[in-house]
Design a protein around this motif. Sequence first.
Motif, short mmCIF file in Angstrom:
data_model
loop_
_atom_site.label_atom_id
_atom_site.label_comp_id
_atom_site.label_asym_id
_atom_site.label_seq_id
_atom_site.Cartn_x
_atom_site.Cartn_y
_atom_site.Cartn_z
N LEU A 7 7.75 -1.19 6.35
CA LEU A 7 7.80 -2.57 5.87
C LEU A 7 8.71 -3.35 6.77
N THR A 20 11.42 -5.38 7.60
CA THR A 20 12.59 -5.74 6.82
C THR A 20 13.66 -6.46 7.59
N LYS A 51 -2.19 -4.17 7.47
CA LYS A 51 -1.67 -3.84 6.15
C LYS A 51 -1.92 -2.36 5.89
N LYS A 85 1.69 -3.40 2.67
CA LYS A 85 2.80 -3.76 3.53
C LYS A 85 2.31 -4.05 4.95
N THR A 86 2.98 -4.98 5.62
CA THR A 86 2.66 -5.30 7.01
C THR A 86 3.35 -4.29 7.92
#
Length: 323
Positions: free
Chosen positions: A29, A31, A84, A89-90
């Motif tokens: 993810l 972040t 994805k 999530k990317t």
Amino acid sequence: MTASTTRRSTAAKSRLAAVGALAVAGAVLLTACGNQTEEGSKKTGGESAAASKAPLFAKLPKSIQDSGVIKVGSDIAYAPVEFKDGSGKTVGIDPDIADALGKELGVKFEFQNGTFDTLITGLRSKRYDMAMSAMTDTKDRQEGVDSATGKKVGEGVDFVDYFTAGVSIYTRKGDDKGITTWADLCGKKIVVQRGTVSHDLAKAEDAKCQKAKKGKISIEAFDTDQQAQTRLRSGGADAGSSDFPVAAYAVQTSGGGKDFQLVGEQVDAAPYGIAVAKSNTQLRDALQAALDAIVKNGEYKKILDKWGVPAGAVTEAKINGGS
């Protein structure tokens, strides 16, 4: 996608990355800097705290320092560059690199999904601070020129180059239709993502085929590369074309490796660039410094090794190195 805003191209040369076995190692993810909150940057003393934790925070424009966020326009449907995962999530090469850049800059990179041909327009309208989407750095894009017509279509962008890749052709597995080069596409049908280098190459090859009276290339262009893959998989075309990392990933993963095969060699090496508005030189220079930092500290190499694309590495962050 319009020729002036394409992802992987527009009269541009594409990317060459000797992508070996594309290991899809864990979904990450995006972040960036988890302990650098937007509120912390806005509060008194927040900027100094962020600067102390991130060596390049002070290089960022004040507006980004205050928000703690860099808004990233991206067509998040181009595995393994950005896509994805099963949980939504990317993940991918670009998000991982952005995460590493965020640690140097002390801000979060927030990926926002958009179709590839709208990304540069989004930069011009300030919807995004930057575009990071396997976008080829080309002179036409730098100058805001539509490669198909040679006409100016808007303000150009600056690029911070961070990767190198090429373009490949792929077919259904065991059914290559005798295709090994672009010239073999005369009289056949190819699927591509609209506005990409692959799209441009197909149009250029079609012109050659027709001039030589060898038969027209039927070109079907889609909003996403995944749509093009689906069309080929169903038997609706003879071949498809994408950037080599993407084509190789599709060959390895689609149908458990049973759907597609690569044919011929990669062509047209060129750099991927992070696109930034011409007016935003402070952000451009901060990104260049951050990329140089992760190249130097080894984080960049770890990311490319993780995704199986070390041959696409750059040794320094160049600005507008495309041709």
